[in-house]
Design an enzyme around this catalytic site. Sequence first.
Site, PDB file in Angstrom:
ATOM      1  N   ASP A  31       1.010  -1.224  -0.080  1.00  0.00           N
ATOM      2  CA  ASP A  31       0.011   0.018   0.096  1.00  0.00           C
ATOM      3  C   ASP A  31       0.775   1.270   0.049  1.00  0.00           C
ATOM      4  OD1 ASP A  31      -2.697  -1.307   2.136  1.00  0.00           O
ATOM      5  OD2 ASP A  31      -2.087  -1.659   0.121  1.00  0.00           O
ATOM      6  N   SER A  80     -34.625 -11.673 -17.414  1.00  0.00           N
ATOM      7  CA  SER A  80     -34.536 -12.371 -16.133  1.00  0.00           C
ATOM      8  C   SER A  80     -34.496 -13.974 -16.432  1.00  0.00           C
ATOM      9  CB  SER A  80     -35.893 -12.191 -15.387  1.00  0.00           C
ATOM     10  OG  SER A  80     -37.107 -12.417 -16.187  1.00  0.00           O
ATOM     11  N   GLU A 110     -22.685 -21.523 -13.377  1.00  0.00           N
ATOM     12  CA  GLU A 110     -21.935 -20.399 -12.878  1.00  0.00           C
ATOM     13  C   GLU A 110     -22.460 -19.955 -11.358  1.00  0.00           C
ATOM     14  OE1 GLU A 110     -22.874 -16.998 -15.636  1.00  0.00           O
ATOM     15  OE2 GLU A 110     -21.843 -18.548 -16.548  1.00  0.00           O
ATOM     16  N   LYS A 112     -24.389 -17.967  -8.385  1.00  0.00           N
ATOM     17  CA  LYS A 112     -25.482 -16.739  -8.748  1.00  0.00           C
ATOM     18  C   LYS A 112     -25.068 -16.007  -7.573  1.00  0.00           C
ATOM     19  CE  LYS A 112     -30.351 -15.774  -9.690  1.00  0.00           C
ATOM     20  NZ  LYS A 112     -30.497 -14.692  -8.744  1.00  0.00           N
ATOM     21  N   ARG A 133     -30.693  -2.539 -13.826  1.00  0.00           N
ATOM     22  CA  ARG A 133     -31.185  -3.358 -14.412  1.00  0.00           C
ATOM     23  C   ARG A 133     -32.831  -2.688 -14.628  1.00  0.00           C
ATOM     24  NH1 ARG A 133     -35.277  -6.594 -14.436  1.00  0.00           N
ATOM     25  NH2 ARG A 133     -35.180  -8.590 -15.746  1.00  0.00           N
ATOM     26  N   GLU A 167     -22.905  -8.417 -11.739  1.00  0.00           N
ATOM     27  CA  GLU A 167     -23.653  -8.562 -10.562  1.00  0.00           C
ATOM     28  C   GLU A 167     -22.680  -7.535  -9.599  1.00  0.00           C
ATOM     29  OE1 GLU A 167     -26.602  -9.892 -10.754  1.00  0.00           O
ATOM     30  OE2 GLU A 167     -27.260 -10.259  -8.812  1.00  0.00           O
ATOM     31  N   LYS A 282     -26.559 -22.336 -18.126  1.00  0.00           N
ATOM     32  CA  LYS A 282     -26.579 -22.120 -19.581  1.00  0.00           C
ATOM     33  C   LYS A 282     -25.981 -22.930 -20.501  1.00  0.00           C
ATOM     34  CE  LYS A 282     -25.672 -17.261 -17.748  1.00  0.00           C
ATOM     35  NZ  LYS A 282     -24.777 -16.172 -17.697  1.00  0.00           N
ATOM     36  N   LYS A 306     -32.167 -22.064  -7.518  1.00  0.00           N
ATOM     37  CA  LYS A 306     -32.036 -21.483  -6.217  1.00  0.00           C
ATOM     38  C   LYS A 306     -31.824 -22.644  -5.055  1.00  0.00           C
ATOM     39  CE  LYS A 306     -33.597 -17.690  -6.412  1.00  0.00           C
ATOM     40  NZ  LYS A 306     -33.184 -16.332  -6.436  1.00  0.00           N
TER      41      LYS A 306
HETATM   42  C1  3B9 Z   1     -28.562 -14.884 -19.101  1.00  0.00           C
HETATM   43  C2  3B9 Z   1     -28.965 -13.837 -18.284  1.00  0.00           C
HETATM   44  C3  3B9 Z   1     -30.618 -13.540 -18.500  1.00  0.00           C
HETATM   45  C4  3B9 Z   1     -28.003 -12.692 -18.982  1.00  0.00           C
HETATM   46  N1  3B9 Z   1     -28.580 -12.573 -20.454  1.00  0.00           N
HETATM   47  C5  3B9 Z   1     -29.318 -11.577 -20.897  1.00  0.00           C
HETATM   48  O1  3B9 Z   1     -29.917 -10.683 -20.135  1.00  0.00           O
HETATM   49  C6  3B9 Z   1     -29.716 -11.460 -22.410  1.00  0.00           C
HETATM   50  C7  3B9 Z   1     -30.241 -10.362 -22.669  1.00  0.00           C
HETATM   51  C8  3B9 Z   1     -30.710 -10.133 -24.227  1.00  0.00           C
HETATM   52  C9  3B9 Z   1     -30.307 -11.238 -25.087  1.00  0.00           C
HETATM   53  O2  3B9 Z   1     -30.591 -11.347 -26.295  1.00  0.00           O
HETATM   54  C10 3B9 Z   1     -31.829 -10.459 -26.906  1.00  0.00           C
HETATM   55  C11 3B9 Z   1     -31.303  -9.605 -27.642  1.00  0.00           C
HETATM   56  C12 3B9 Z   1     -32.483  -8.760 -28.079  1.00  0.00           C
HETATM   57  C13 3B9 Z   1     -33.951  -8.983 -27.826  1.00  0.00           C
HETATM   58  C14 3B9 Z   1     -34.081 -10.124 -26.900  1.00  0.00           C
HETATM   59  C15 3B9 Z   1     -33.006 -10.807 -26.494  1.00  0.00           C
HETATM   60  C16 3B9 Z   1     -29.591 -12.503 -24.610  1.00  0.00           C
HETATM   61  C17 3B9 Z   1     -29.052 -12.406 -23.374  1.00  0.00           C
HETATM   62  C18 3B9 Z   1     -28.510 -13.855 -16.921  1.00  0.00           C
HETATM   63  C19 3B9 Z   1     -29.388 -13.044 -15.918  1.00  0.00           C
HETATM   64  C20 3B9 Z   1     -28.833 -13.182 -14.456  1.00  0.00           C
HETATM   65  C21 3B9 Z   1     -27.674 -13.827 -14.263  1.00  0.00           C
HETATM   66  C22 3B9 Z   1     -27.060 -13.673 -13.110  1.00  0.00           C
HETATM   67  N2  3B9 Z   1     -27.615 -13.274 -11.887  1.00  0.00           N
HETATM   68  N3  3B9 Z   1     -25.748 -14.344 -12.575  1.00  0.00           N
HETATM   69  C23 3B9 Z   1     -25.357 -15.049 -13.896  1.00  0.00           C
HETATM   70  N4  3B9 Z   1     -24.326 -15.741 -13.528  1.00  0.00           N
HETATM   71  N5  3B9 Z   1     -25.533 -14.975 -14.988  1.00  0.00           N
HETATM   72  C24 3B9 Z   1     -26.900 -14.431 -15.289  1.00  0.00           C
HETATM   73  N6  3B9 Z   1     -27.472 -14.399 -16.490  1.00  0.00           N
END
Ligand code: 3B9
Length: 323
Positions: A31, A80, A110, A112, A133, A167, A282, A306
């Site tokens: 530091d 969501s 992964e 959450k 968001r 996050e 995913k 969850k």
């Molecule tokens: C998968 C996704 C929902 C993100 N992805 C998106 O939000 C998203 C958004 C539009 C997308 O494509 C579009 C583009 C245009 C219109 C509609 C969909 C694709 C993914 C998500 C949400 C919350 C998460 C979380 N708390 N922790 C982790 N580890 N992963 C997470 N992942």
Amino acid sequence: MDVKERIKELTEILTKYDYHYHVLDEPLVDDATYDSLLAELKKLEKENPGLVLAHSPTKRVGGKVLAGFKAVQHGTPMLSLGNAFNSSDLEDFAIRAKKKTSQPLTYVAELKIDGLAVTLTYENGMLVRGATRGDGQTGEDITENLKKIKSIPLKLTQPVNIEVRGEVYMPKLAFDKLNEQRKQEEKPQFANPRNAAAGTLRQLDTSIVAKRNLSIFFYSIANSDEFGSTHSENLSALKELGFRVNPNYKKLSSIEEVYAYCNDWQQKRENLPYEIDGVVIKIDSLSIQRELGYTAKSPRWAIAYKFPAQRSFSKLLDVTFTV
Ligand SMILES: CC(C)(CNC(=O)c1ccc(Oc2ccccc2)cc1)c1ccc2c(N)nc(N)nc2n1
């Protein structure tokens, strides 16, 4: 060396030290060394305000009081996740996905993180906007607050145009210290780290955010098909660009392995330095993700497993004594 070069050199050195300390969790210097370089940069910037660089580490400290937060439309909606609570919910998720594609499924599991989702936009590798968001389409512009979180890069390793999601959370230790301090100041305590993180990002005085030890894990690229053909490749791309990605993600080739991963982390969660409320699963292939598409509000190619709410010792005590 002239003052402009020295300011550039100090900015790059301190940015590298910040990256190693706050993103890799591997400090390069102590530091005292860091603080003396930062003091030299602050002095040179004060004497030469026109030479301050946009990604200067001096922007991480101190701050100003904002009038409010502007509403901002997300370029790509923030979706969501559907929820799963047991192994048969996970099997249903896999069966539904298998009905829509003939290809074999590989998953990425992964952690959450129990925090709040934010989206960050970079142009030519520079952070230009950060937002909450909100309702998934419209959030609040909290760019100035997010710049105070040292694990959020102000400048990427490549000059790319990218929108990323992550996050923001408060580590358990920072949460305990903050509540202890608020107790001393006779201020109301925060109920949990998630509320403490949300309350901090709502502060209009950005200097408060700088002192609250918030952190972030990034988990997705919104304009994702420009960076790889699988989700796991996108996570590697995020790391290469300088983003902090949670190291516990895993590629798995069956829903049984996914369920084992979920049980494993349900046991191990209390040893983590941050709170998690489940596991996000995913489908790894982006082409299969495109085949599966979305419901009105969630992807069909992802689900959140969850965990049951974790009872802290103090909550258990409350329950015991009031019975
Ligand atoms: C998968 C996704 C929902 C993100 N992805 C998106 O939000 C998203 C958004 C539009 C997308 O494509 C579009 C583009 C245009 C219109 C509609 C969909 C694709 C993914 C998500 C949400 C919350 C998460 C979380 N708390 N922790 C982790 N580890 N992963 C997470 N992942």
